[in-house]
Each structure stands twice: as structure tokens, then as C-alpha cells.
Design a protein around this motif. Structure first.
Motif, PDB file in Angstrom:
ATOM      1  N   CYS A  51       0.821  -1.210   0.000  1.00  0.00           N
ATOM      2  CA  CYS A  51       0.000   0.000   0.000  1.00  0.00           C
ATOM      3  C   CYS A  51       0.860   1.267   0.000  1.00  0.00           C
ATOM      4  O   CYS A  51       0.379   2.360   0.269  1.00  0.00           O
ATOM      5  N   ARG A  52       2.134   1.099  -0.322  1.00  0.00           N
ATOM      6  CA  ARG A  52       3.031   2.255  -0.391  1.00  0.00           C
ATOM      7  C   ARG A  52       2.835   3.001  -1.708  1.00  0.00           C
ATOM      8  O   ARG A  52       2.668   2.394  -2.770  1.00  0.00           O
ATOM      9  N   HIS A  53       2.825   4.307  -1.649  1.00  0.00           N
ATOM     10  CA  HIS A  53       2.702   5.112  -2.855  1.00  0.00           C
ATOM     11  C   HIS A  53       3.979   4.990  -3.694  1.00  0.00           C
ATOM     12  O   HIS A  53       5.084   4.901  -3.151  1.00  0.00           O
ATOM     13  N   SER A  54       3.833   5.003  -4.992  1.00  0.00           N
ATOM     14  CA  SER A  54       5.007   4.997  -5.863  1.00  0.00           C
ATOM     15  C   SER A  54       5.773   6.297  -5.673  1.00  0.00           C
ATOM     16  O   SER A  54       5.159   7.367  -5.577  1.00  0.00           O
ATOM     17  N   PRO A  55       7.083   6.230  -5.611  1.00  0.00           N
ATOM     18  CA  PRO A  55       7.858   7.467  -5.456  1.00  0.00           C
ATOM     19  C   PRO A  55       7.797   8.309  -6.715  1.00  0.00           C
ATOM     20  O   PRO A  55       7.455   7.821  -7.793  1.00  0.00           O
ATOM     21  N   ALA A  78      18.075   7.892  -0.259  1.00  0.00           N
ATOM     22  CA  ALA A  78      17.445   8.474  -1.448  1.00  0.00           C
ATOM     23  C   ALA A  78      16.035   8.909  -1.080  1.00  0.00           C
ATOM     24  O   ALA A  78      15.288   8.144  -0.456  1.00  0.00           O
ATOM     25  N   VAL A  79      15.667  10.132  -1.429  1.00  0.00           N
ATOM     26  CA  VAL A  79      14.306  10.643  -1.222  1.00  0.00           C
ATOM     27  C   VAL A  79      13.813  11.222  -2.538  1.00  0.00           C
ATOM     28  O   VAL A  79      14.606  11.592  -3.405  1.00  0.00           O
ATOM     29  N   ASP A  80      12.479  11.290  -2.673  1.00  0.00           N
ATOM     30  CA  ASP A  80      11.940  11.887  -3.890  1.00  0.00           C
ATOM     31  C   ASP A  80      11.517  13.328  -3.637  1.00  0.00           C
ATOM     32  O   ASP A  80      11.699  13.867  -2.533  1.00  0.00           O
ATOM     33  N   GLN A  81      10.936  13.963  -4.658  1.00  0.00           N
ATOM     34  CA  GLN A  81      10.596  15.382  -4.546  1.00  0.00           C
ATOM     35  C   GLN A  81       9.439  15.639  -3.582  1.00  0.00           C
ATOM     36  O   GLN A  81       9.184  16.775  -3.212  1.00  0.00           O
ATOM     37  N   TYR A  82       8.758  14.566  -3.166  1.00  0.00           N
ATOM     38  CA  TYR A  82       7.637  14.719  -2.239  1.00  0.00           C
ATOM     39  C   TYR A  82       8.037  14.404  -0.794  1.00  0.00           C
ATOM     40  O   TYR A  82       7.190  14.397   0.100  1.00  0.00           O
ATOM     41  N   GLY A  83       9.310  14.108  -0.577  1.00  0.00           N
ATOM     42  CA  GLY A  83       9.781  13.817   0.769  1.00  0.00           C
ATOM     43  C   GLY A  83       9.692  12.365   1.167  1.00  0.00           C
ATOM     44  O   GLY A  83       9.957  12.025   2.324  1.00  0.00           O
ATOM     45  N   ASN A 146      20.151  20.100  -1.648  1.00  0.00           N
ATOM     46  CA  ASN A 146      19.793  20.575  -0.314  1.00  0.00           C
ATOM     47  C   ASN A 146      18.627  19.821   0.329  1.00  0.00           C
ATOM     48  O   ASN A 146      18.634  19.603   1.548  1.00  0.00           O
ATOM     49  N   PRO A 147      17.570  19.417  -0.430  1.00  0.00           N
ATOM     50  CA  PRO A 147      16.450  18.723   0.214  1.00  0.00           C
ATOM     51  C   PRO A 147      16.850  17.476   0.989  1.00  0.00           C
ATOM     52  O   PRO A 147      16.393  17.269   2.118  1.00  0.00           O
ATOM     53  N   ILE A 148      17.724  16.639   0.430  1.00  0.00           N
ATOM     54  CA  ILE A 148      18.087  15.427   1.157  1.00  0.00           C
ATOM     55  C   ILE A 148      19.099  15.733   2.260  1.00  0.00           C
ATOM     56  O   ILE A 148      19.093  15.089   3.314  1.00  0.00           O
ATOM     57  N   GLU A 149      19.950  16.706   2.055  1.00  0.00           N
ATOM     58  CA  GLU A 149      20.882  17.069   3.123  1.00  0.00           C
ATOM     59  C   GLU A 149      20.123  17.562   4.349  1.00  0.00           C
ATOM     60  O   GLU A 149      20.490  17.263   5.485  1.00  0.00           O
ATOM     61  N   ALA A 150      19.033  18.303   4.104  1.00  0.00           N
ATOM     62  CA  ALA A 150      18.183  18.738   5.213  1.00  0.00           C
ATOM     63  C   ALA A 150      17.453  17.551   5.833  1.00  0.00           C
ATOM     64  O   ALA A 150      17.253  17.494   7.058  1.00  0.00           O
ATOM     65  N   ASP A 151      17.077  16.594   5.010  1.00  0.00           N
ATOM     66  CA  ASP A 151      16.341  15.427   5.508  1.00  0.00           C
ATOM     67  C   ASP A 151      17.214  14.529   6.371  1.00  0.00           C
ATOM     68  O   ASP A 151      16.709  13.809   7.238  1.00  0.00           O
ATOM     69  N   HIS A 152      18.526  14.557   6.157  1.00  0.00           N
ATOM     70  CA  HIS A 152      19.427  13.774   7.012  1.00  0.00           C
ATOM     71  C   HIS A 152      19.241  14.134   8.488  1.00  0.00           C
ATOM     72  O   HIS A 152      19.454  13.294   9.366  1.00  0.00           O
ATOM     73  N   SER A 153      18.864  15.371   8.757  1.00  0.00           N
ATOM     74  CA  SER A 153      18.742  15.811  10.148  1.00  0.00           C
ATOM     75  C   SER A 153      17.663  15.033  10.895  1.00  0.00           C
ATOM     76  O   SER A 153      17.755  14.860  12.117  1.00  0.00           O
ATOM     77  N   GLN A 154      16.652  14.543  10.164  1.00  0.00           N
ATOM     78  CA  GLN A 154      15.615  13.731  10.800  1.00  0.00           C
ATOM     79  C   GLN A 154      16.218  12.451  11.374  1.00  0.00           C
ATOM     80  O   GLN A 154      15.902  12.044  12.495  1.00  0.00           O
ATOM     81  N   ASN A 183       8.006   7.899   6.470  1.00  0.00           N
ATOM     82  CA  ASN A 183       7.105   7.835   5.321  1.00  0.00           C
ATOM     83  C   ASN A 183       5.654   7.651   5.756  1.00  0.00           C
ATOM     84  O   ASN A 183       4.736   8.230   5.166  1.00  0.00           O
ATOM     85  N   LEU A 184       5.453   6.835   6.776  1.00  0.00           N
ATOM     86  CA  LEU A 184       4.102   6.572   7.276  1.00  0.00           C
ATOM     87  C   LEU A 184       3.463   7.846   7.800  1.00  0.00           C
ATOM     88  O   LEU A 184       2.312   8.179   7.470  1.00  0.00           O
ATOM     89  N   ARG A 185       4.206   8.587   8.579  1.00  0.00           N
ATOM     90  CA  ARG A 185       3.675   9.808   9.176  1.00  0.00           C
ATOM     91  C   ARG A 185       3.462  10.905   8.133  1.00  0.00           C
ATOM     92  O   ARG A 185       2.620  11.787   8.311  1.00  0.00           O
ATOM     93  N   ARG A 186       4.218  10.863   7.045  1.00  0.00           N
ATOM     94  CA  ARG A 186       4.067  11.869   5.991  1.00  0.00           C
ATOM     95  C   ARG A 186       2.986  11.508   4.975  1.00  0.00           C
ATOM     96  O   ARG A 186       2.761  12.232   4.013  1.00  0.00           O
ATOM     97  N   GLY A 187       2.330  10.368   5.187  1.00  0.00           N
ATOM     98  CA  GLY A 187       1.225  10.003   4.326  1.00  0.00           C
ATOM     99  C   GLY A 187       1.605   9.347   3.017  1.00  0.00           C
ATOM    100  O   GLY A 187       0.851   9.423   2.040  1.00  0.00           O
ATOM    101  N   HIS A 188       2.751   8.653   2.978  1.00  0.00           N
ATOM    102  CA  HIS A 188       3.197   8.017   1.739  1.00  0.00           C
ATOM    103  C   HIS A 188       2.732   6.559   1.617  1.00  0.00           C
ATOM    104  O   HIS A 188       3.219   5.822   0.750  1.00  0.00           O
ATOM    105  N   TYR A 189       1.806   6.171   2.488  1.00  0.00           N
ATOM    106  CA  TYR A 189       1.179   4.864   2.390  1.00  0.00           C
ATOM    107  C   TYR A 189      -0.331   5.053   2.305  1.00  0.00           C
ATOM    108  O   TYR A 189      -0.884   5.952   2.936  1.00  0.00           O
ATOM    109  N   GLU A 190      -0.982   4.200   1.540  1.00  0.00           N
ATOM    110  CA  GLU A 190      -2.436   4.301   1.385  1.00  0.00           C
ATOM    111  C   GLU A 190      -3.146   3.968   2.698  1.00  0.00           C
ATOM    112  O   GLU A 190      -4.230   4.475   2.975  1.00  0.00           O
TER     113      GLU A 190
END
Length: 212
Positions: A51-55, A78-83, A146-154, A183-190
Motif C-alpha cells: 500500500c506504499r505510494h510509488s515514489p 534516497a528521497v523523492d521530490q515529495y519527501g 539541499n532537500p536530502i541534506e536537510a532530511d538527514h537531520s531527521q 514515510n508513514l507519518r508523511r502520508g506516503h502509504y495508502e
């Protein structure tokens, strides 16, 4: 499931989870909590993959550092443009072989091919991308990553209260589990997509527990 969810979601140590469970009348040793996390995290992520959304088609790829048994290791992410976190890989080396493993696993698991891959200027990426995704535009402009470098902080924020990762295997499970929770908390699963974000993880774990 509650113990595993608490550990993956909050900045807690295994001993913290042990103490919280005792307050609720459940007496378990922190080592048991560790074993639960190692055993059930991969099962939960696997049960949710259908039930995971396609990246998206724009992938940001970069490495960060973590200590495993006192030695610095690389974490390819690796992250996509939607986080959405596409995949993670713990490696002792920063080389083409590690980058190749990350891309091969992501491409074979998700069945999605990116149109653009954004990386830093590391020399290992051009040959790997030419081999595995030759049609993708390799973007290496300054600040583009920059988006993924910022995401590393999580990830860094989650690992901070821990007393260190002890083996490559346990590090991979925990870091992949963090990505799954993110990913679950960001809504990337149906699953539980219509549930308020603050309740999404608890509702999803209750559903996934039935599958495993």
C-alpha cells in the motif's frame, strides 16, 4: 507493537521504552524491546509495501555518517521530490559498489525509474547512473541536493539519544525502520491516509499487526 512503534517514532532509548511499559503494568527487559524492534520492524515494513505510494520521478541521493560499534559508516539515502524516503543503505565504504546496491535495490523493489537523479559531485555516481538509469538526467548543480541534506537531520535527531549502533545488521534495521516511520507519518502509504497525522502511526501499526 506499541513498544516497537514508540521506539521508532520517538527519541527514546530501549531503557526508556522499558520504563514506559512498566508504568503501564508490562514488565519487560530493555533487551527484549531491542529484540522486538529487530524482529518486527522488517515485517511491518514488508507488510506495508503493497500500500506504499510509488515514489516520484525526481530522486535526491546523498550519504551521511553514523557510528557503528565506534567506527564511522556511511548511510546512503534516497528521497523523492515529495519527501518520501525511497531507500537507505548502511555501508562500510563510500564507493561505487555501495551506490550500485542502493540503486539496484530501489529499482527492483519499487519498479519505478527516475527521470532525474540529483547528487553531489561525488565521483562514484556518474558511472553507476550510466549503467543502471542511463536515461535519467544526472543533476549536480550546487545546492540542488539541499532537500536530502536537510532530511538527514531527521535521522540524526532520532539516533542522538541512542547509545550507539552495534552491528551493521542492527543499524540497517533501525535506520530503515526510521525511514518507514517517517514515510508513514508523511502520508506516503495508502493505509490510514485519511487518519489525522497525529494518529496515523498508531492506526497503521494496529492494521499491520493483523498482517504479521
Amino acid at each position: 507493537m506499541v513498544a516497537v512503534r514508540w521506539y521508532l517514532r520517538f527519541n527514546l532509548s530501549y531503557r526508556d521504552v522499558e520504563e514506559l511499559l512498566v508504568e503501564r503494568g508490562v514488565e519487560v527487559d530493555h533487551v527484549t524491546v531491542f529484540r522486538w524492534v529487530q524482529q518486527f520492524t522488517p515485517l511491518l515494513a514488508d507488510a506495508a509495501r503493497f500500500c506504499r505510494h510509488s515514489p516520484g520521478d525526481r530522486w535526491f541521493v546523498d550519504e551521511t555518517y553514523v557510528k557503528v560499534s565506534g567506527v564511522w559508516h556511511y548511510v546512503y539515502r534516497a528521497v523523492d521530490q515529495y519527501g518520501q524516503v525511497i531507500d537507505v543503505l548502511v555501508s562500510t565504504r563510500r564507493d561505487a559498489a555501495a551506490a550500485r546496491r542502493l540503486f539496484r535495490r530501489a529499482l527492483s523493489t519499487l519498479k519505478v525509474t527516475p527521470a532525474e537523479v540529483v547528487t553531489d559531485a561525488a565521483a562514484v555516481y556518474p558511472a553507476v547512473l550510466d549503467e543502471l538509469v542511463p536515461q535519467a538526467w544526472h543533476h549536480v548543480e550546487r545546492y540542488a541536493n539541499n532537500p536530502i541534506e536537510a532530511d538527514h537531520s531527521q535521522l540524526k535527531h532520532r539516533l542522538r539519544p541512542m547509545r550507539g549502533l552495534q552491528t551493521d545488521k542492527t543499524a540497517q534495521v533501525i535506520i530503515a525502520g526510521h525511514a518507514f516511520m517517517q514515510n508513514l507519518r508523511r502520508g506516503h502509504y495508502e493505509i490510514t491516509i485519511d487518519t489525522p497525522p497525529t494518529q496515523r502511526a498508531a492506526a497503521a501499526f494496529a492494521e499491520l499487526a493483523k498482517a504479521i
